[in-house]
Design a protein around this motif. Structure first.
Motif, PDB file in Angstrom:
ATOM      1  N   ARG A 145     -20.424  48.426 149.237  1.00 23.25           N
ATOM      2  CA  ARG A 145     -20.052  47.625 148.072  1.00 23.25           C
ATOM      3  C   ARG A 145     -20.312  46.142 148.330  1.00 23.25           C
ATOM      4  O   ARG A 145     -20.862  45.431 147.466  1.00 23.25           O
ATOM      5  N   LEU A 146     -19.945  45.649 149.517  1.00 24.07           N
ATOM      6  CA  LEU A 146     -20.155  44.243 149.842  1.00 24.07           C
ATOM      7  C   LEU A 146     -21.639  43.898 149.875  1.00 24.07           C
ATOM      8  O   LEU A 146     -22.068  42.856 149.364  1.00 24.07           O
ATOM      9  N   LEU A 147     -22.437  44.761 150.479  1.00 21.54           N
ATOM     10  CA  LEU A 147     -23.874  44.513 150.557  1.00 21.54           C
ATOM     11  C   LEU A 147     -24.511  44.545 149.167  1.00 21.54           C
ATOM     12  O   LEU A 147     -25.408  43.746 148.865  1.00 21.54           O
ATOM     13  N   ARG A 148     -24.040  45.439 148.315  1.00 25.24           N
ATOM     14  CA  ARG A 148     -24.561  45.472 146.941  1.00 25.24           C
ATOM     15  C   ARG A 148     -24.203  44.202 146.192  1.00 25.24           C
ATOM     16  O   ARG A 148     -25.021  43.665 145.436  1.00 25.24           O
ATOM     17  N   ASN A 149     -22.980  43.737 146.382  1.00 24.08           N
ATOM     18  CA  ASN A 149     -22.555  42.515 145.698  1.00 24.08           C
ATOM     19  C   ASN A 149     -23.409  41.313 146.096  1.00 24.08           C
ATOM     20  O   ASN A 149     -23.632  40.401 145.292  1.00 24.08           O
ATOM     21  N   LEU A 150     -23.894  41.320 147.337  1.00 23.83           N
ATOM     22  CA  LEU A 150     -24.749  40.244 147.822  1.00 23.83           C
ATOM     23  C   LEU A 150     -26.220  40.475 147.492  1.00 23.83           C
ATOM     24  O   LEU A 150     -27.078  39.676 147.863  1.00 23.83           O
ATOM     25  N   LYS A 151     -26.513  41.584 146.798  1.00 22.65           N
ATOM     26  CA  LYS A 151     -27.892  41.998 146.478  1.00 22.65           C
ATOM     27  C   LYS A 151     -28.706  42.270 147.737  1.00 22.65           C
ATOM     28  O   LYS A 151     -29.918  42.094 147.764  1.00 22.65           O
ATOM     29  N   CYS A 152     -28.004  42.684 148.767  1.00 28.18           N
ATOM     30  CA  CYS A 152     -28.665  43.073 150.011  1.00 28.18           C
ATOM     31  C   CYS A 152     -28.847  44.581 150.086  1.00 28.18           C
ATOM     32  O   CYS A 152     -29.438  45.097 151.036  1.00 28.18           O
ATOM     33  N   MET A 153     -28.320  45.263 149.092  1.00 23.55           N
ATOM     34  CA  MET A 153     -28.458  46.703 148.996  1.00 23.55           C
ATOM     35  C   MET A 153     -28.574  47.065 147.526  1.00 23.55           C
ATOM     36  O   MET A 153     -27.942  46.442 146.666  1.00 23.55           O
ATOM     37  N   ALA A 154     -29.408  48.057 147.249  1.00 22.12           N
ATOM     38  CA  ALA A 154     -29.527  48.598 145.888  1.00 22.12           C
ATOM     39  C   ALA A 154     -29.406  50.109 146.025  1.00 22.12           C
ATOM     40  O   ALA A 154     -30.223  50.739 146.704  1.00 22.12           O
ATOM     41  N   GLY A 155     -28.363  50.677 145.420  1.00 25.11           N
ATOM     42  CA  GLY A 155     -28.081  52.086 145.688  1.00 25.11           C
ATOM     43  C   GLY A 155     -27.604  52.209 147.111  1.00 25.11           C
ATOM     44  O   GLY A 155     -26.670  51.514 147.545  1.00 25.11           O
ATOM     45  N   ASP A 156     -28.268  53.059 147.891  1.00 27.10           N
ATOM     46  CA  ASP A 156     -27.909  53.227 149.301  1.00 27.10           C
ATOM     47  C   ASP A 156     -28.968  52.676 150.232  1.00 27.10           C
ATOM     48  O   ASP A 156     -28.955  52.963 151.437  1.00 27.10           O
TER      49      ASP A 156
END
Length: 392
Positions: free
Chosen positions: A183-194
């Motif tokens: 969730r944190l990585l997605r919020n930073l746009k460092c992850m999309a999906g998995d």
């Protein structure tokens, strides 16, 4: 591909996503087709199949490949890329040239013409279509691109935890649940999906170059003032972007001399090039480079200057004068934001302005900015040799 598959390609004919060209087609003809694919949804150009479906082949595949590369580099603005592969078809050789939808749309011919696909052919784009292309491209940035096959296992969790603590005041915790980390990585746009994005891999990846092999720095020191045969030192620097920055700074400190100055009546040693100026130049190269290009940042030291070559030309509409004045367009906004949170740069676009100011304060020659083919070069000039007293 099998003979039956080639036969099916010919039977399907030219479509929105496929076009045939003779190996003798003029460069302008090939360029307009490439542009129409780049500006629309991508497609395949079959070189060696005539308009009527006759498989004529390509006699000299190597020469044809070079010709395609030259057209992509010289006949299309901005510079484009394609995947070119040889295909055997019943004793004849073809080139299958695959172009994805371009990241830097709109693309133009040398004459300033912009083409798009229409059914089985191409046509000039309308002013409204060109405007929409500009708008669409500005909403997509390459550092948001997903790296297929990556995941949470590729993240350096201790470093990510330290980043959260430094940037947001969050208590360091290397045992967060996977759901929270994702969730944190997605919020930073460092992850999309998995899967990790380009920004996520470059800032928090355990082995970024496994995912992005050319996202590295290359150092070379030449004897004299031209790139000759005598290379005094050469290094490849890899790792996360902050690691690359730190290692390159350390390497340059070893190679640059200390300059002697007089403060009052006492001699004093100063770094030949101000450390802040070096950091600004190197950070700008890492943050603003074009990561879609398969090329490293090159740092080249000569007797009279230091050149920093950053892959990628300036984004659409930005000029060298704009850059010097502090006007910039964010090519990699996620990377820029994260590097700013690490305290390694600001988001104000003042880095180049600061480089010029620092050079003037130190009495160094004015830095040079130059846009070359597929790269942007910053040159920092060293003090002339007679002025370099008290050398180490």
């Amino acid at each position: 591909m099998t003979a039956d598959e080639i036969a099916q390609v010919v039977q399907d004919g030219e479509t929105m996503y496929a076009e045939f060209k003779s190996a003798a087609a003029r460069p302008e003809s090939l360029a307009t087709t490439f542009i129409s694919f780049l500006n629309t949804e991508g497609g395949v150009l079959w070189l060696g199949i005539e308009d009527d479906g006759t498989v004529s082949g390509v006699a000299d595949v190597d020469a044809a490949r070079q010709r395609v590369d030259q057209i992509l580099a010289n006949n299309i603005t901005p510079r484009a890329a394609a995947f070119v592969e040889q295909v055997d078809a019943g004793g004849r050789r073809l080139l299958k040239i695959t172009l994805s939808r371009g990241l830097d749309r709109p693309y133009y011919t040398q004459r300033g013409q912009c083409y798009v696909r229409q059914n089985s052919g191409k046509r000039l784009a309308s002013r409204e279509e060109i405007r929409r292309m500009y708008m669409a491209v500005r909403s997509f940035f390459f550092d948001e691109s997903v790296l297929t096959g990556t995941g949470l296992a590729d993240v350096d969790l201790p470093f990510f935890s330290a980043f959260l603590a430094a940037a947001y005041g969050v208590t360091e915790d290397t045992h967060r649940p996977e759901e929270e980390l994702t969730r944190l990585l997605r919020n930073l746009k460092c992850m999309a999906g998995d899967e990790l994005t380009v920004a996520g891999a470059l800032l928090f990846g355990r082995q970024p170059q496994r995912m992005l092999p050319t996202a590295r720095m290359e150092f070379a020191r030449f004897e004299g003032t031209v790139a000759g045969e005598t290379i005094l030192d050469r290094k490849t620097i890899e790792g996360r972007l902050p690691q690359q920055l730190e290692q390159m700074e350390s390497l340059l400190r070893l190679h640059l001399r200390d300059a002697g100055v007089i403060r009052g009546f006492e001699p004093e040693l100063q770094a030949e090039l101000p450390p802040e100026m070096l950091r600004e130049s190197l950070t700008n190269a890492l943050v603003h480079r074009d990561y879609s290009l398969s090329a490293p940042v090159r740092v080249i030291l000569f007797e009279d200057r230091l050149e920093i070559h950053s892959p990628g030309q300036l984004p659409n509409g930005v000029t060298v004068d704009n850059v010097r004045a502090g006007i910039h367009v964010e090519r990699n906004p996620i990377i820029l934001s994260l590097m700013s949170k690490l305290g390694l740069m600001t988001r104000l676009g003042t880095g180049i302005v600061r480089i010029f100011r620092l050079a003037a304060e130190r009495g160094l020659p004015e830095p040079a900015l130059e846009e070359r083919v597929a790269e942007f070069v910053v040159t920092l000039y060293r003090m002339p040799l007679p002025a370099r007293s008290l050398e180490q």
